[in-house]
Design a protein around this motif. Structure first.
Motif, PDB file in Angstrom:
ATOM      1  N   PRO A  20      15.997 -14.254 -60.781  1.00 51.63           N
ATOM      2  CA  PRO A  20      17.409 -14.361 -60.411  1.00 51.63           C
ATOM      3  C   PRO A  20      17.787 -13.320 -59.356  1.00 51.63           C
ATOM      4  O   PRO A  20      17.387 -12.170 -59.431  1.00 51.63           O
ATOM      5  N   TYR A  21      18.514 -13.762 -58.366  1.00 45.04           N
ATOM      6  CA  TYR A  21      19.002 -12.865 -57.320  1.00 45.04           C
ATOM      7  C   TYR A  21      20.512 -13.063 -57.176  1.00 45.04           C
ATOM      8  O   TYR A  21      21.046 -14.091 -57.565  1.00 45.04           O
ATOM      9  N   HIS A 203      16.301 -15.428 -47.483  1.00 46.13           N
ATOM     10  CA  HIS A 203      17.619 -15.769 -47.992  1.00 46.13           C
ATOM     11  C   HIS A 203      17.648 -17.107 -48.719  1.00 46.13           C
ATOM     12  O   HIS A 203      18.228 -17.225 -49.792  1.00 46.13           O
ATOM     13  N   VAL A 204      17.047 -18.123 -48.106  1.00 44.07           N
ATOM     14  CA  VAL A 204      17.043 -19.440 -48.739  1.00 44.07           C
ATOM     15  C   VAL A 204      16.244 -19.397 -50.041  1.00 44.07           C
ATOM     16  O   VAL A 204      16.673 -19.937 -51.058  1.00 44.07           O
ATOM     17  N   TRP A 205      15.074 -18.740 -50.001  1.00 39.01           N
ATOM     18  CA  TRP A 205      14.251 -18.616 -51.199  1.00 39.01           C
ATOM     19  C   TRP A 205      15.028 -17.934 -52.336  1.00 39.01           C
ATOM     20  O   TRP A 205      15.034 -18.406 -53.468  1.00 39.01           O
ATOM     21  N   CYS A 206      15.690 -16.845 -52.029  1.00 42.02           N
ATOM     22  CA  CYS A 206      16.434 -16.102 -53.050  1.00 42.02           C
ATOM     23  C   CYS A 206      17.599 -16.923 -53.585  1.00 42.02           C
ATOM     24  O   CYS A 206      17.886 -16.914 -54.786  1.00 42.02           O
ATOM     25  N   TRP A 207      18.285 -17.639 -52.697  1.00 40.06           N
ATOM     26  CA  TRP A 207      19.433 -18.432 -53.129  1.00 40.06           C
ATOM     27  C   TRP A 207      18.988 -19.540 -54.079  1.00 40.06           C
ATOM     28  O   TRP A 207      19.619 -19.786 -55.106  1.00 40.06           O
ATOM     29  N   ILE A 208      17.895 -20.219 -53.738  1.00 36.41           N
ATOM     30  CA  ILE A 208      17.404 -21.298 -54.598  1.00 36.41           C
ATOM     31  C   ILE A 208      16.982 -20.753 -55.960  1.00 36.41           C
ATOM     32  O   ILE A 208      17.244 -21.365 -57.005  1.00 36.41           O
ATOM     33  N   ASN A 209      16.335 -19.585 -55.966  1.00 39.77           N
ATOM     34  CA  ASN A 209      15.974 -18.962 -57.244  1.00 39.77           C
ATOM     35  C   ASN A 209      17.218 -18.645 -58.062  1.00 39.77           C
ATOM     36  O   ASN A 209      17.236 -18.827 -59.282  1.00 39.77           O
ATOM     37  N   PHE A 211      20.005 -20.245 -57.923  1.00 41.92           N
ATOM     38  CA  PHE A 211      20.531 -21.535 -58.380  1.00 41.92           C
ATOM     39  C   PHE A 211      19.724 -22.067 -59.566  1.00 41.92           C
ATOM     40  O   PHE A 211      20.286 -22.530 -60.558  1.00 41.92           O
ATOM     41  N   MET A 212      18.413 -21.968 -59.492  1.00 46.16           N
ATOM     42  CA  MET A 212      17.554 -22.542 -60.530  1.00 46.16           C
ATOM     43  C   MET A 212      17.509 -21.678 -61.790  1.00 46.16           C
ATOM     44  O   MET A 212      17.364 -22.190 -62.895  1.00 46.16           O
ATOM     45  N   VAL A 213      17.632 -20.354 -61.623  1.00 42.54           N
ATOM     46  CA  VAL A 213      17.467 -19.445 -62.753  1.00 42.54           C
ATOM     47  C   VAL A 213      18.799 -18.969 -63.314  1.00 42.54           C
ATOM     48  O   VAL A 213      18.998 -18.896 -64.525  1.00 42.54           O
ATOM     49  N   ASN A 214      19.706 -18.625 -62.431  1.00 38.81           N
ATOM     50  CA  ASN A 214      20.976 -18.041 -62.861  1.00 38.81           C
ATOM     51  C   ASN A 214      22.080 -18.646 -62.016  1.00 38.81           C
ATOM     52  O   ASN A 214      22.548 -18.062 -61.049  1.00 38.81           O
ATOM     53  N   TYR A 215      22.496 -19.834 -62.407  1.00 42.97           N
ATOM     54  CA  TYR A 215      23.379 -20.672 -61.596  1.00 42.97           C
ATOM     55  C   TYR A 215      24.637 -19.947 -61.101  1.00 42.97           C
ATOM     56  O   TYR A 215      25.061 -20.122 -59.967  1.00 42.97           O
ATOM     57  N   LYS A 216      25.221 -19.098 -61.938  1.00 44.56           N
ATOM     58  CA  LYS A 216      26.502 -18.477 -61.596  1.00 44.56           C
ATOM     59  C   LYS A 216      26.400 -17.507 -60.422  1.00 44.56           C
ATOM     60  O   LYS A 216      27.410 -17.148 -59.823  1.00 44.56           O
ATOM     61  N   SER A 217      25.166 -17.061 -60.087  1.00 46.28           N
ATOM     62  CA  SER A 217      25.018 -16.115 -58.991  1.00 46.28           C
ATOM     63  C   SER A 217      24.934 -16.811 -57.635  1.00 46.28           C
ATOM     64  O   SER A 217      24.869 -16.160 -56.603  1.00 46.28           O
ATOM     65  N   ALA A 218      24.904 -18.150 -57.634  1.00 48.16           N
ATOM     66  CA  ALA A 218      24.798 -18.903 -56.379  1.00 48.16           C
ATOM     67  C   ALA A 218      26.129 -19.597 -56.087  1.00 48.16           C
ATOM     68  O   ALA A 218      26.668 -20.310 -56.936  1.00 48.16           O
ATOM     69  N   ASP A 219      26.651 -19.385 -54.906  1.00 43.63           N
ATOM     70  CA  ASP A 219      27.921 -19.993 -54.509  1.00 43.63           C
ATOM     71  C   ASP A 219      27.650 -21.419 -54.019  1.00 43.63           C
ATOM     72  O   ASP A 219      27.163 -21.623 -52.915  1.00 43.63           O
ATOM     73  N   ILE A 220      27.968 -22.403 -54.844  1.00 40.10           N
ATOM     74  CA  ILE A 220      27.627 -23.782 -54.499  1.00 40.10           C
ATOM     75  C   ILE A 220      28.536 -24.360 -53.424  1.00 40.10           C
ATOM     76  O   ILE A 220      28.252 -25.439 -52.892  1.00 40.10           O
ATOM     77  N   ASP A 221      29.615 -23.704 -53.093  1.00 37.30           N
ATOM     78  CA  ASP A 221      30.499 -24.225 -52.051  1.00 37.30           C
ATOM     79  C   ASP A 221      30.149 -23.695 -50.665  1.00 37.30           C
ATOM     80  O   ASP A 221      30.945 -23.805 -49.736  1.00 37.30           O
ATOM     81  N   ASP A 222      28.965 -23.109 -50.521  1.00 39.20           N
ATOM     82  CA  ASP A 222      28.517 -22.646 -49.202  1.00 39.20           C
ATOM     83  C   ASP A 222      27.972 -23.782 -48.344  1.00 39.20           C
ATOM     84  O   ASP A 222      27.721 -23.602 -47.164  1.00 39.20           O
ATOM     85  N   GLY A 223      27.754 -24.958 -48.948  1.00 45.05           N
ATOM     86  CA  GLY A 223      27.122 -26.057 -48.231  1.00 45.05           C
ATOM     87  C   GLY A 223      28.035 -26.734 -47.227  1.00 45.05           C
ATOM     88  O   GLY A 223      29.255 -26.563 -47.244  1.00 45.05           O
ATOM     89  N   GLU A 224      27.433 -27.536 -46.350  1.00 47.67           N
ATOM     90  CA  GLU A 224      28.208 -28.290 -45.355  1.00 47.67           C
ATOM     91  C   GLU A 224      29.151 -29.277 -46.048  1.00 47.67           C
ATOM     92  O   GLU A 224      30.287 -29.459 -45.634  1.00 47.67           O
ATOM     93  N   TYR A 225      28.642 -29.935 -47.109  1.00 50.63           N
ATOM     94  CA  TYR A 225      29.469 -30.813 -47.928  1.00 50.63           C
ATOM     95  C   TYR A 225      29.885 -30.039 -49.181  1.00 50.63           C
ATOM     96  O   TYR A 225      29.040 -29.467 -49.865  1.00 50.63           O
TER      97      TYR A 225
END
Length: 270
Positions: A20-21, A203-209, A211-225
């Motif tokens: 988790p990152y 950055h992408v590697w850490c973000w995906i980790n 998302f997969m390990v500790n969902y709350k640490s990833a901002d899901i509204d950063d995407g284009e959609y």
């Protein structure tokens, strides 16, 4: 210290650890994310256009040089024959390497997204055939530029490594090594994040980790959609790209049991 994954990939720079990152992501490769899955593209539209044109010009130039080398070989000046033979072989090999790069950029439509479902631990790939990292290819593959591989992987069997792009701008790429379960034996490669400067590839590697390990640490509204634009994301990016219907439905599976039901519904073997 060499990579622990075997066989080791050419250009290896370092292995990456999972975990988790908490890291912000400001990268346009994140195209969509919601509570169940996220999608990253590997090819930006502007990059595709640029490299398609660049490699096309290289192919034309190589062909012109090859014709010139043939003229040297069969010309009247025997002193130029050796130069012609060496040049012909060199340019032919260069052309052999350039054509897949041209195909990859010309036919990897809509960015070749890679999908990560955090609840089932599955990763879905639908990409150009030439994302396969092979140097030696059977000549018949050049007659199938639109051939694609569509695959489901287990996230637990995928491990990240950094490789050099051997470019003047010190670019690196993140590649997912697909291993046999519980081993370091590599059976496949998946490009995750091509052509990033320096530490940007992390950055992408850490973000995906995250998302997969500790969902709350990833901002899901950063995407284009945004999160509530899933229907638009699927219409713009997924539809018409050959994704199997069961796989698109599996993007939103919330458990392995639900995934099994989806596969049974479409007669997909586990």
């Amino acid at each position: 210290m060499p990579s622990k994954y075997r066989p080791q990939i050419f250009g290896w720079f370092g292995d990456l650890d999972k975990g988790p990152y908490s890291i912000p992501l400001h990268d346009r490769r994140l195209i969509f994310a919601n509570d169940n899955y996220c999608a990253f593209i590997r090819q930006r539209r502007n990059d595709q256009i640029f490299y398609t044109c660049l490699y096309f010009v290289c192919i034309i130039g190589m062909n012109i040089i090859i014709v010139g080398m043939v003229m040297f070989i069969f010309g009247f000046d025997h002193e130029l024959t050796l130069i012609g033979i060496i040049g012909f072989i060199t340019c032919s090999f260069g052309l052999y390497l350039i054509i897949p790069e041209f195909y990859q950029n010309a036919f990897s439509r809509r960015g070749s997204p890679i999908i990560f479902n955090r609840k089932t631990g599955k990763v879905y790939v639908n990409e150009s055939y030439f994302f396969n990292f092979k140097v030696l290819r059977h000549p018949k593959v050049f007659l199938q530029p639109k051939k694609r591989r569509i695959q489901e992987y287990d996230w637990n069997d995928m491990h990240g490594v950094i490789i050099h792009n051997f470019s003047r701008n010190a670019l690196t790429s993140t590649v997912l090594m697909v291993c046999q379960p519980g081993t370091h034996q590599v059976i496949d490669h998946v490009m995750l994040d091509p052509a990033q400067p320096g530490a940007g590839s992390m950055h992408v590697w850490c973000w995906i980790n995250s998302f997969m390990v500790n969902y709350k640490s990833a901002d899901i509204d950063d995407g284009e959609y945004k999160t509530d634009e899933e229907a638009k994301f699927k219409t713009d990016i997924i539809e018409g790209e050959g994704w199997p219907e069961w796989m698109v439905e599996a993007f939103n599976a919330t458990s392995l049991e639900e995934l099994a039901v989806i596969k049974q519904k479409y007669n997909i073997k586990p």
